[in-house]
Design a protein around this motif. Structure first.
Motif, mmCIF file in Angstrom:
data_model
loop_
_atom_site.group_PDB
_atom_site.id
_atom_site.type_symbol
_atom_site.label_atom_id
_atom_site.label_comp_id
_atom_site.label_asym_id
_atom_site.label_seq_id
_atom_site.Cartn_x
_atom_site.Cartn_y
_atom_site.Cartn_z
ATOM 1 N N PHE A 6 0.850 -1.201 0.000
ATOM 2 C CA PHE A 6 0.000 0.000 0.000
ATOM 3 C C PHE A 6 0.882 1.246 0.000
ATOM 4 N N GLY A 7 1.923 1.175 0.791
ATOM 5 C CA GLY A 7 2.863 2.294 0.883
ATOM 6 C C GLY A 7 3.489 2.628 -0.461
ATOM 7 N N TRP A 8 3.826 1.589 -1.225
ATOM 8 C CA TRP A 8 4.444 1.820 -2.543
ATOM 9 C C TRP A 8 3.441 2.372 -3.543
ATOM 10 N N MET A 9 2.216 1.824 -3.470
ATOM 11 C CA MET A 9 1.240 2.147 -4.516
ATOM 12 C C MET A 9 0.564 3.502 -4.329
ATOM 13 N N LEU A 10 0.436 3.927 -3.096
ATOM 14 C CA LEU A 10 -0.286 5.182 -2.862
ATOM 15 C C LEU A 10 0.663 6.380 -2.902
ATOM 16 N N PRO A 11 0.157 7.531 -3.353
ATOM 17 C CA PRO A 11 1.026 8.706 -3.479
ATOM 18 C C PRO A 11 1.605 9.151 -2.139
ATOM 19 N N LYS A 12 2.850 9.586 -2.193
ATOM 20 C CA LYS A 12 3.494 10.076 -0.973
ATOM 21 C C LYS A 12 3.265 11.572 -0.852
ATOM 22 N N GLY A 13 2.116 11.938 -0.381
ATOM 23 C CA GLY A 13 1.842 13.334 -0.089
ATOM 24 C C GLY A 13 1.144 14.106 -1.200
ATOM 25 N N ALA A 14 0.787 15.346 -0.876
ATOM 26 C CA ALA A 14 -0.026 16.196 -1.741
ATOM 27 C C ALA A 14 0.639 16.475 -3.089
ATOM 28 N N ASP A 15 1.968 16.571 -3.102
ATOM 29 C CA ASP A 15 2.664 16.877 -4.361
ATOM 30 C C ASP A 15 2.594 15.731 -5.362
ATOM 31 N N LYS A 16 2.264 14.530 -4.862
ATOM 32 C CA LYS A 16 2.240 13.360 -5.739
ATOM 33 C C LYS A 16 0.818 13.014 -6.192
ATOM 34 N N ALA A 17 -0.153 13.765 -5.742
ATOM 35 C CA ALA A 17 -1.544 13.480 -6.112
ATOM 36 C C ALA A 17 -1.752 13.757 -7.596
ATOM 37 N N SER A 18 -2.647 12.983 -8.223
ATOM 38 C CA SER A 18 -2.894 13.204 -9.651
ATOM 39 C C SER A 18 -4.359 13.562 -9.908
ATOM 40 N N LEU A 19 -4.620 14.060 -11.094
ATOM 41 C CA LEU A 19 -5.961 14.506 -11.469
ATOM 42 C C LEU A 19 -6.946 13.342 -11.560
ATOM 43 N N SER A 20 -8.208 13.606 -11.276
ATOM 44 C CA SER A 20 -9.226 12.560 -11.385
ATOM 45 C C SER A 20 -9.581 12.312 -12.852
ATOM 46 N N MET A 47 -8.175 13.393 -17.071
ATOM 47 C CA MET A 47 -7.101 13.968 -17.886
ATOM 48 C C MET A 47 -5.723 13.815 -17.255
ATOM 49 N N HIS A 48 -5.535 12.752 -16.460
ATOM 50 C CA HIS A 48 -4.211 12.550 -15.859
ATOM 51 C C HIS A 48 -3.201 12.221 -16.968
ATOM 52 N N MET A 49 -3.642 11.379 -17.918
ATOM 53 C CA MET A 49 -2.844 11.015 -19.098
ATOM 54 C C MET A 49 -1.411 10.632 -18.739
ATOM 55 N N ALA A 50 -1.313 9.603 -17.884
ATOM 56 C CA ALA A 50 -0.015 9.068 -17.455
ATOM 57 C C ALA A 50 0.908 10.156 -16.911
ATOM 58 N N GLY A 51 0.306 11.158 -16.311
ATOM 59 C CA GLY A 51 1.117 12.195 -15.663
ATOM 60 C C GLY A 51 1.214 13.483 -16.456
ATOM 61 N N ALA A 52 0.986 13.396 -17.775
ATOM 62 C CA ALA A 52 1.141 14.580 -18.618
ATOM 63 C C ALA A 52 0.098 15.643 -18.286
ATOM 64 N N GLY A 53 -1.139 15.200 -18.116
ATOM 65 C CA GLY A 53 -2.231 16.126 -17.820
ATOM 66 C C GLY A 53 -2.033 16.811 -16.484
ATOM 67 N N THR A 54 -1.654 16.004 -15.485
ATOM 68 C CA THR A 54 -1.428 16.549 -14.144
ATOM 69 C C THR A 54 -0.309 17.585 -14.181
ATOM 70 N N GLN A 55 0.761 17.261 -14.897
ATOM 71 C CA GLN A 55 1.894 18.183 -14.997
ATOM 72 C C GLN A 55 1.485 19.483 -15.686
ATOM 73 N N MET A 56 0.646 19.336 -16.728
ATOM 74 C CA MET A 56 0.169 20.512 -17.450
ATOM 75 C C MET A 56 -0.620 21.443 -16.531
ATOM 76 N N LEU A 57 -1.498 20.823 -15.725
ATOM 77 C CA LEU A 57 -2.312 21.628 -14.810
ATOM 78 C C LEU A 57 -1.420 22.350 -13.797
ATOM 79 N N LYS A 58 -0.420 21.633 -13.288
ATOM 80 C CA LYS A 58 0.476 22.242 -12.299
ATOM 81 C C LYS A 58 1.220 23.440 -12.903
#
Lengths: 80, 184
Positions: free
Chosen positions: B88-102, B104-115
């Motif tokens: 569970f520790g490995w699979m779940l994000p480590k903190g707020a900075d690692k959270a992704s979009l619900s 348009m995450h698009m393997a991280g691209a969407g989340t990065q774009m929003l940030k």
């Protein structure tokens, strides 16, 4: 319209929701009742948010000068 | 006469409603359950929470299930966990900075774009919003059962000023007194 005597000026330019109301609610507490805080905003949402905040917090917006950039300068009187 | 009776009945009913309203939801308080660990939803939750403080409300957030990892530290690990807890520790994000979009995450691209957009448009990051909430006195309860289920230890959680661990009764006791309750 006569000039409003401003006791404290606040520049909230560039700040996005919810920062303008967070800041203004903090600063208004440093004023005495009856004193005026002016707040310059650029967030267009503030035009509806500031009146809603003032109504809920019981303060009074005595004047709003809308600027061309979507923002405004609010003159807020601390009540109570 | 009929009209009068009808009016009297309505007044009675209204009075009853008022009496009941007087018993609950009296406090200028917002009680929120943050169930989601999604960046967008958590951001909305903390914008509402900090805005509510500005509006003169007391605010309580109850972090549960997927919301729990939002308060993990980004660094370090707790030793001596069993395999499931480690997973569970490995699979779940480590903190707020690692959270992704619900969406348009698009393997991280969407989340990065929003940030990137958020930085450009001067919108505070989720981690900054959490820090601000702490400064403004927003109280956060973390669900003890979620901690236990996911195998999180208290030392893995960030140093937040008003952080407590609690169960459902604590949330409901707060929610019952609050004028506003939200589930995000």
């Amino acid at each position: 319209m006569s000039e409003i005597k401003v006791d404290k000026e606040l520049d909230l330019s560039g700040l996005a929701c919810p920062m303008p109301i967070v800041q203004v609610s903090k600063e208004i507490k440093t004023l005495a009742a009856g004193q005026i805080l002016s707040a310059r905003t650029t967030d267009p949402g503030a035009l509806s948010d500031f009146p809603a905040w003032a109504e809920t917090s019981g303060n009074e917006i005595v004047r709003v000068d809308e600027k061309g950039d979507g923002g405004a300068t609010f003159y807020i009187k601390r009540v109570g | 006469m009929d009209n009068l009776n009808h009016l009297a009945e309505q007044v009675q009913a209204l009075r009853k409603e008022l009496d009941q309203a007087g018993q609950t939801g009296q406090e200028d308080k917002l009680s929120m359950i943050l169930f989601s660990g999604d960046l967008d939803k958590a951001l909305a939750a903390f914008i509402i929470a900090t805005g509510a403080v500005a509006m003169g409300l007391e605010v309580v957030i109850f972090l549960t299930f997927w919301g729990t990892p939002l308060f993990r530290k980004s660094e370090g690990r707790a030793l001596g966990k069993d395999l499931m807890s480690k997973m569970f520790g490995w699979m779940l994000p480590k903190g707020a900075d690692k959270a992704s979009l619900s969406q348009m995450h698009m393997a991280g691209a969407g989340t990065q774009m929003l940030k990137t957009l958020m930085t450009k448009k001067n919108v505070a990051s989720l981690a900054e919003m959490i820090t601000l909430a702490g400064q403004l006195g927003v109280k956060v309860y973390i669900c003890e059962m979620s901690m236990n289920l996911m195998g999180f230890r208290r030392e893995e959680m960030i140093a937040y000023p008003e952080l407590q661990y609690a169960g459902v009764a604590t949330f409901l006791a707060e929610a019952k007194k609050s004028k506003i309750q939200l589930f995000i």
